[in-house]
Enzyme design. Structure first.
Site, PDB file in Angstrom:
ATOM      1  N   HIS A  39       0.859  -1.193   0.000  1.00 21.21           N
ATOM      2  CA  HIS A  39       0.000   0.000   0.000  1.00 21.21           C
ATOM      3  C   HIS A  39       0.886   1.230   0.000  1.00 21.21           C
ATOM      4  O   HIS A  39       1.960   1.223   0.596  1.00 21.21           O
ATOM      5  CB  HIS A  39      -0.917   0.001   1.231  1.00 21.21           C
ATOM      6  CG  HIS A  39      -2.069   0.929   1.093  1.00 21.21           C
ATOM      7  ND1 HIS A  39      -1.969   2.261   1.384  1.00 21.21           N
ATOM      8  CD2 HIS A  39      -3.333   0.724   0.654  1.00 21.21           C
ATOM      9  CE1 HIS A  39      -3.145   2.836   1.152  1.00 21.21           C
ATOM     10  NE2 HIS A  39      -3.980   1.936   0.712  1.00 21.21           N
TER      11      HIS A  39
ATOM     12  N   ASP B  39      -8.071  -5.154  -0.583  1.00 23.09           N
ATOM     13  CA  ASP B  39      -8.532  -5.916  -1.754  1.00 23.09           C
ATOM     14  C   ASP B  39      -8.257  -7.407  -1.650  1.00 23.09           C
ATOM     15  O   ASP B  39      -8.776  -8.185  -2.441  1.00 23.09           O
ATOM     16  CB  ASP B  39      -7.855  -5.366  -3.012  1.00 23.09           C
ATOM     17  CG  ASP B  39      -8.402  -3.987  -3.350  1.00 23.09           C
ATOM     18  OD1 ASP B  39      -7.610  -3.069  -3.584  1.00 23.09           O
ATOM     19  OD2 ASP B  39      -9.644  -3.835  -3.324  1.00 23.09           O
TER      20      ASP B  39
END
Ligand code: SDX
Length: 381
Positions: free
Chosen positions: A264, A317
């Protein structure tokens, strides 16, 4: 990543650049915490509804019972889309669902009485209508591309339940509705992610909300951003069996290929949203007697643990794809579900941008040639 070029401090990807203040969401990367308007994502995921969290996001405070009733009614009453929008969807039905969605939202602008208005009140009115109609567009397209007529919204169902009903053709049970609502809550807003930033850039020129949301959706589609859930499920299907996980990952690492659902740009610890979808995936797999995908993804998560030392941890996700897959939703629609959740987040950020606007216009460091002489084409050899 900061580079010094000719005494200009270059911040590629605008990483760690703070361009505005916000009160909508706070992504605390080092410890993996997410806050919406002061409330921890874990409290909202466990105790709130998507409608209540959308109200919080766009109005700035949790609603009273009567405020929430009014808000829910305004969303339910705005869900239906005009026949002209259905015709537009039919005309582009073979495109990717995200391309159909951004086309549908562009078409909505042709019929909205407030389209050209950029006042706070007009943006809020449009934001409610678009938030209500995005699920209807996504579901209508899926029915049309399968040769079926779109289903009208069901006012007896909440936002998440009605979306699943219009999409899959049957009313979901309470657990499934609750899980989808939780999934939408954790995907609602997330600081200056690429697609919300795109929406803000559009809004900063005083472009209208429809245009800002189309910019956001076009940006969200990228596999490095919203498209990862589809990649995670494709990975699980390729792996096929928990015994293949180690060899699969070794081959990927060998080729320096990224593992979808990990890493991320801000989080250096586990994405706090992941735990809610991990648990949802586990419960759904158990309920459906299909433990395979949860086992495969759990093994991937276990094998990826060493990456956490480099700040590459599981993100939102990683587990959402297995939830959608188990619900019978095709992979190319996973990103559209992300958009269903994120559109009200774009609305909240566009409202903030408009309320204290400054045109967003960063610089590019020019490193090309200067003082070139123009040579007529006949003399260029
Ligand atoms: C979302 O911004 C947001 O808030 C987004 C989002 C939201 O709610 O809006 O949270 C939603 O987009 C979640 C992220 C979903 N995307 C993925 O899961 C795709 C896989 N992830 C990566 O592509 C990556 O982690 C990014 C793009 C998400 C972030 O990458 P960064 O911060 O730009 O880091 P980088 O690309 O500079 O990589 C740094 C190093 C590299 O290794 P080296 O070249 O230095 O040796 O980390 C490695 C990368 O190769 N790395 C990974 C990896 N992610 C980064 N290695 C293996 N697998 C990965 N997933």
């Amino acid at each position: 990543m900061t580079q010094q070029i000719d005494q200009v401090e270059l911040k590629r990807g605008l990483r760690d650049v703070y361009f505005e203040t916000t009160e909508s969401s706070n992504v605390i990367g080092d410890v993996g915490r997410l806050i919406y308007r002061g409330y921890d994502i874990h409290d909202l995921a466990e105790h709130s509804s998507f409608e209540e969290t959308v109200f919080l996001m766009v109005q700035g405070h949790l609603p009273t019972r009567s405020e929430l009733d009014l808000f829910e009614t305004s969303l339910r009453e705005a869900r239906a889309i005009r026949p002209e929008i259905v015709d537009v969807i039919r005309s582009v039905k073979d495109a990717h669902p995200m391309d159909v969605l951004r086309t549908g939202i562009s078409a909505l602008a042709a019929f909205d009485p407030d389209t050209e208005e950029v006042s706070h009140e007009a943006t809020l009115r449009k934001g409610i209508r678009i938030t209500a109609q995005v699920p209807t567009i996504v579901a209508a397209h899926h029915r049309i591309r399968n040769g079926l007529d779109p289903l009208p919204p069901d006012p007896s169902l909440d936002h998440a339940g009605n979306f699943l009903y219009m999409l899959l053709g049957e009313k979901p049970d309470e657990d499934t509705t609750r899980l989808m609502g939780k999934d939408l809550i954790v995907h609602l807003d997330h600081g200056s992610n690429a697609s919300s930033f795109a929406a803000r850039v559009a809004a900063s020129t005083l472009a209208d909300l429809h245009g800002a949301i189309v910019a956001g959706i076009a940006t969200l589609k990228g596999p490095l951003h919203g498209g990862a859930a589809e990649g995670v499920m494709k990975m699980a299907l390729e792996i096929g069996d928990v015994a293949n996980v180690e060899a699969y990952l070794d081959a990927k690492h060998e080729k320096h290929e990224r593992i979808m659902g990990f890493g991320h740009a801000v989080y250096r610890a586990e994405d706090p949203r992941a735990r809610h979808l991990r648990e949802g995936s586990r419960l759904l797999a158990e309920k459906q007697g299909q433990p395979k995908w949860f086992q495969i993804l759990s093994k991937v998560e276990e094998e990826m643990r060493p990456f956490a030392e480099r700040g590459i941890c599981v993100n939102v996700d990683f587990w959402s794809g297995s939830v959608y897959y188990l619900l019978g939703i095709p992979e190319d629609l996973f990103i559209s579900i992300f958009a269903v959740a994120r559109v009200p987040g774009y609305v909240a950020q566009v409202l903030e941008q408009q309320d204290n606007n400054m045109l967003i216009r960063p610089q590019l460091q020019y490193v090309g040639p200067t003082d070139m002489t123009y040579v007529p084409i006949g003399e260029r050899g």
